[in-house]
Every structure is written in structure tokens, then in C-alpha cells.
Design a protein around this motif. Structure first.
Motif, PDB file in Angstrom:
ATOM      1  N   MET A 456       0.826  -1.215   0.000  1.00  0.00           N
ATOM      2  CA  MET A 456       0.000   0.000   0.000  1.00  0.00           C
ATOM      3  C   MET A 456       0.853   1.256   0.000  1.00  0.00           C
ATOM      4  N   ASN A 457       0.388   2.268  -0.732  1.00  0.00           N
ATOM      5  CA  ASN A 457       1.028   3.575  -0.768  1.00  0.00           C
ATOM      6  C   ASN A 457       0.171   4.583  -0.019  1.00  0.00           C
ATOM      7  N   ASP A 465     -10.291  -7.038  -3.430  1.00  0.00           N
ATOM      8  CA  ASP A 465      -9.767  -7.879  -4.513  1.00  0.00           C
ATOM      9  C   ASP A 465      -8.285  -7.622  -4.781  1.00  0.00           C
ATOM     10  N   ASP A 466      -7.840  -6.367  -4.538  1.00  0.00           N
ATOM     11  CA  ASP A 466      -6.420  -6.048  -4.738  1.00  0.00           C
ATOM     12  C   ASP A 466      -5.552  -6.915  -3.837  1.00  0.00           C
ATOM     13  N   CYS A 468      -6.512  -9.782  -2.398  1.00  0.00           N
ATOM     14  CA  CYS A 468      -6.687 -11.194  -2.764  1.00  0.00           C
ATOM     15  C   CYS A 468      -5.706 -11.589  -3.871  1.00  0.00           C
ATOM     16  N   THR A 469      -5.579 -10.699  -4.858  1.00  0.00           N
ATOM     17  CA  THR A 469      -4.636 -10.941  -5.956  1.00  0.00           C
ATOM     18  C   THR A 469      -3.202 -10.945  -5.448  1.00  0.00           C
ATOM     19  N   LEU A 470      -2.897 -10.001  -4.550  1.00  0.00           N
ATOM     20  CA  LEU A 470      -1.546  -9.900  -4.001  1.00  0.00           C
ATOM     21  C   LEU A 470      -1.140 -11.175  -3.275  1.00  0.00           C
ATOM     22  N   LEU A 471      -2.017 -11.676  -2.407  1.00  0.00           N
ATOM     23  CA  LEU A 471      -1.677 -12.810  -1.553  1.00  0.00           C
ATOM     24  C   LEU A 471      -2.036 -14.164  -2.156  1.00  0.00           C
ATOM     25  N   GLY A 472      -2.909 -14.146  -3.197  1.00  0.00           N
ATOM     26  CA  GLY A 472      -3.341 -15.403  -3.777  1.00  0.00           C
ATOM     27  C   GLY A 472      -4.249 -16.187  -2.855  1.00  0.00           C
ATOM     28  N   ARG A 477     -10.400 -15.344   3.828  1.00  0.00           N
ATOM     29  CA  ARG A 477      -9.137 -15.305   4.550  1.00  0.00           C
ATOM     30  C   ARG A 477      -8.557 -13.897   4.572  1.00  0.00           C
ATOM     31  N   VAL A 478      -8.633 -13.204   3.438  1.00  0.00           N
ATOM     32  CA  VAL A 478      -8.092 -11.850   3.355  1.00  0.00           C
ATOM     33  C   VAL A 478      -8.864 -10.900   4.265  1.00  0.00           C
TER      34      VAL A 478
END
Length: 509
Positions: A456-457, A465-466, A468-472, A477-478
Motif C-alpha cells: 500500500m502507498n 480484490d487487490d 486477494c490478488t496480491l496474496l493469492g 481469509r483476506v
């Protein structure tokens, strides 16, 4: 200086520590010169005329035209070359650029970082009242202490070269001197200084010099700092203080402490260095290695720690407040010293330029094979940590009072795979790193939390969803990980249900 402005990115820019916008509709703003002083006394920056900041932080032009250009630039060059208004012009003509943005123009002025011999850059012929520096909140007036520190750093002869004309040689601690000479003799057998008596030896290494006043031998400031007793050192450097703190048990304030003012030992730099070095290497593993039939008990990590400790001491402003502090924490070492970085943080990390605040102290350490004169010491520390796979060292500069902080973590740099991506987790890189004591969590969740915070910035908003994609991972769970970060105040929730967004908490920044 590095190109900090690109007109093609105009719509994405916001003001920051090195970008400052000014309206300039009625002529040059008075505050321009405060900012010029601030940028010059820090790391440089860009002043942009003809732009104003909107409420949301974005920019818009203020209607400057080409007809305004000539008058503004003439006023700028006339003023910056007026010594009663600006102490020194460090801007070249090619550092001012004109751009068209829509139907308007903007004037971009690149301000470089002043060399230390040029600082302080001040305005209105008032060094102590109108010297500025830059922080995240804008331009601020420097204190008298900060201005004096810049003045001390102007000269090529560093403060430790000063001859203490009224201090007798007997004020030095000859037990410390004997220990230093024994180390020198062991490390450099047959050295030409070996046969000298103590007085000539101290003169040759820079610890003593002939006074211009009485033509007799007296300690130098470096000699007093390296070999004096604390009660004599503070007569020359009232703010002198060396402090080692070991904090390995959260239930007590510290598990070990060593202070120069305790009266239980000499309190000088030489003895502090060796006492502290032996404490910080106790947990460093030494692989079994032989050389020429002898066991080698030294590693690149040992060398890096010697460099870090020596670098902290030789770059200290001993007139600065709060003293030198070395902290040994669980899995981490922190080195703090008074004084800003003379070469600048970027140059310090790149290496190649050696500009120690105390040249004679560095010479004394070099004679016993400690420290680097080539400016490669800090890059070597970074390279060693990289080779070990540890989290990258962190260098921080604080102002008011000036302070340099080096943090070394003995923690493996981890990564979480997400499709074809790897999200590096560098807990030392951000102030948002998780403290496991704040919340009882598993090591795996801690790594996932840190991956999110590293991703995060500041000021940007993110959807579930960002992450979820990052952690797979699945949303359920996210959500649990996000809720844990919200609970400890690391991130904030915006909106409800489908419009829910997340951002870094303002308390974290």
C-alpha cells in the motif's frame, strides 16, 4: 541534480518534501526564498511557479502567460544575486525551465543541495534568523544549534583536529593508550610508529600536537575524545555522551547498559568501541574455518558491525545533543549519532566519497584496521546484509535536532508468491511494520500483514480484490487479515459493503 519533475506527469503530481508549487500570479511570492533556503540546506528540490494545489492535493495552473515570463525571471535573477536578500546563488541558468500546460505556462526551478562549505544558505542578511530547512510539513526556521552545526561543517579541518592549548598531556588516560598501542603492535608488527615513545606516538597518530600558543605538546580534540576520561572530555564537549542499551527482555527496561558518565570506566571512545563491539557480536554465528592452520573467527558480518559502530562514532557531531546511542534489541541493532549526513543519504549509500565529520578519529581507527577511508563502508554493510538474505538496512535522518540512525535487522527477507508476482516483505522499509506484541498472531499472518502494508502507498485507496490478488488467497481469509490490521490501527476502512475501500491509517504515517 536528479530530474525530479516531468511535465507529462503533471496531473499525477502532489506537493511533497522535494516539490513545492507557488501561484506567482502577482509576481514572485515572498515564500519562494524560504523554500529556496530549505531545499538548498537539505537535499534539493523543485519550485514550480504558476501552479496552485487543490483541496484534494492535485494541481492546477494559475493562468501565467508568456507575457509574464520575462518580468518574473528578471525579478528572480536580480533577487537571487542580491547578497542582501540571498546569501548565495547556487542555481545555474539551465536549472530554470519553462513549460506550457494547456493555455498557461509554468516555470520550473531546480534547486540543488548546497555543498557543506556553502551552508547555511539564508535570506534577508540574517543567518541565525532566516536559515530554513525542509520537513514533511514544509519550510521551517533552523535553530541556532542547527546553524552552528552547518558552520562547523564548512571547514576542511574537522573539529577533532583542534589543539586543546590549555589541556596538559597528563589528562589523557594512559591505560587506554597502552591498550590501543598493543592492538596496533599486534595488527601491524614492525610499524614505524612502534619504536616511538608515547608522546611522539600520540603526535604521529593525531592525538596530540604542538600548540601555537606555548609551543608545547597538548592533546587534540581527537586525542581527548579517543583517550581521555569522561570528566575531562565533557569540559571540552559539554554534550558528550555515549550510551549502549541491551533490551532483550520485554519485561524489564534493559538487560545491560553501558554509559560514558557512569564513572565505572574511562568513558572514552576507544574503550566504548571495544566494550560495545564485544557485546553486539555475542550472538553472531562463526562458521568453522581454517587459514594457514589457524582458526578464523571473523566473518563479513563481524566486519560490517565494526564498520557500523566506527562509522557511527567518527561521524558524530560531539557538540550535538542527545549523544551516541547503540541499542541491541531482539534480532536488531540500532546505531544513533548526533549530526546530519555530510555527503547526503544517497551518496552515503552509493559510496565512493569519504567525508567523515572527525577525520583524525577515523585515522586512529584505520591504524588498527577498523573503518574505511574510501567511502565504501556503508555500501559494504548493505552488501553483507544482502548476501545474508536479511532485511535491507535502514538509514534515517532526523532534523531538529540533527540525528542519523542506522537500523540493522537480523531477519530473513521473505516473499509471498501471487501468480507470477512476488511481494517482497521488508519490515524495515516501512514504519508500518507489524509489532507482534500488538496482537497475538501467527508468524504466517504477520508476514501476510506486512506484505499488505508494503504493497500500500500513502493516500491511495484499495479494494479487497487487490489484496486477494496480491496474496493469492480467498476473500474470507483476506478479510480476516484486513480486520486484524484495522483492529491495531494500521489501516482505515472507507465506505460500506460493495463500495468499501481501504487505505493506510494516518496514525501509521
Amino acid at each position: 541534480m536528479q530530474k525530479l519533475f516531468d511535465i507529462s506527469k503533471f496531473d499525477s503530481y502532489k506537493e511533497g518534501n522535494r516539490l513545492e508549487v507557488k501561484k506567482a500570479r502577482g509576481g514572485l511570492p515572498v515564500s519562494l526564498w524560504d523554500t529556496y533556503s530549505s531545499f538548498a540546506n537539505c537535499y534539493g528540490g523543485v519550485i514550480i511557479l504558476g501552479v496552485v494545489e487543490n483541496a484534494d492535493g492535485s494541481w492546477r495552473t494559475t493562468g501565467l502567460k508568456h507575457t509574464d515570463e520575462r518580468k518574473l525571471l528578471k525579478n528572480f535573477w536580480d533577487t537571487i544575486n542580491d547578497r542582501k536578500k540571498v546569501s548565495l546563488n547556487i542555481i545555474s541558468e539551465d536549472a530554470v525551465e519553462i513549460y506550457e500546460q494547456g493555455e498557461d505556462i509554468i516555470i520550473v526551478i531546480y534547486v540543488p543541495m548546497a555543498r557543506r562549505e556553502e551552508k547555511p544558505i539564508y535570506i534577508n542578511d540574517d543567518m541565525f534568523g532566516n536559515t530554513f530547512r525542509r520537513n514533511h510539513e514544509g519550510d521551517y526556521h533552523c535553530t541556532r544549534l542547527q546553524v552552528k552545526a552547518m558552520l562547523r561543517d564548512q571547514t576542511e579541518n574537522t573539529i577533532d583536529m583542534e589543539v586543546l592549548d590549555h589541556v596538559p598531556m597528563q589528562d589523557l588516560n594512559y591505560e587506554t593508550i597502552s591498550g590501543y598501542r598493543n592492538r596496533h603492535r599486534t595488527l601491524c608488527p614492525g610499524h614505524p610508529f612502534e619504536r616511538l615513545d608515547d608522546a611522539e606516538y600520540l603526535r604521529c597518530i593525531g592525538a596530540a600536537a604542538i600548540s601555537d600558543e606555548d609551543k608545547k605538546l597538548h592533546p587534540t580534540a581527537a586525542g581527548m575524545l579517543m583517550f581521555g576520561d569522561e570528566y575531562n572530555i565533557v569540559r571540552q564537549f559539554p554534550e558528550y555522551f555515549l550510551d549502549f542499551r541491551e533490551m532483550l527482555d520485554p519485561s524489564i527496561r534493559w538487560t545491560d547498559r553501558l554509559q560514558s558518565s557512569s564513572g565505572e570506566w574511562s568513558g572514552n571512545i576507544c574503550d566504548f568501541y571495544f566494550r560495545v563491539y564485544n557485546k553486539i557480536i555475542q550472538d553472531i554465528k562463526v562458521p568453522f574455518k581454517m587459514h594457514g592452520g589457524d582458526r578464523v573467527d571473523d566473518t563479513p558480518v563481524h566486519k560490517a558491525l565494526r564498520e557500523a559502530l566506527a562509522n557511527c562514532l567518527v561521524n558524530t557531531d560531539f557538540y550535538g545533543v542527545r549523544g551516541v546511542v547503540v541499542k541491541k534489541e531482539i534480532g536488531k541493532l540500532v546505531f544513533e549519532n548526533p549530526g546530519y549526513i555530510r555527503t547526503g543519504k544517497t551518496q552515503m549509500m552509493m559510496g565512493g566519497v569519504s567525508d567523515p565529520r572527525n577525520k583524525t578519529l577515523l585515522k586512529m581507527f584505520n591504524l588498527i584496521n577498523i573503518g574505511e577511508r574510501s567511502g565504501s563502508g556503508v555500501p559494504n554493510i548493505f552488501n553483507t546484509w544482502k548476501d545474508e538474505g536479511w532485511v535491507e538496512p535502514m538509514i534515517e535522518e532526523q532534523f531538529d535536532p540533527d540525528r542519523t540512525i542506522l537500523t540493522l535487522e537480523f531477519k530473513k527477507q521473505a516473499a509471498i508468491k501471487s501468480g507470477d508476482k512476488k511481494a517482497a516483505i521488508k519490515s524495515g522499509d516501512k514504519k508500518t511494520a507489524i509489532n507482534p506484541d500488538e496482537l497475538k498472531i501467527s508468524k504466517k499472518m504477520q508476514m501476510q500483514q506486512e506484505a499488505i502494508l508494503s504493497y500500500m502507498n500513502s493516500g491511495e485507496e484499495y479494494k479487497l480484490d487487490d489484496f486477494c490478488t496480491l496474496l493469492g488467497l480467498k476473500q474470507s481469509r483476506v478479510k480476516t487479515i484486513i480486520q486484524s490490521l484495522v483492529k491495531i490501527g494500521k489501516i482505515e476502512v472507507l465506505g460500506n459493503n460493495r463500495n468499501r475501500r481501504y487505505k493506510i491509517s494516518s496514525k501509521t504515517l
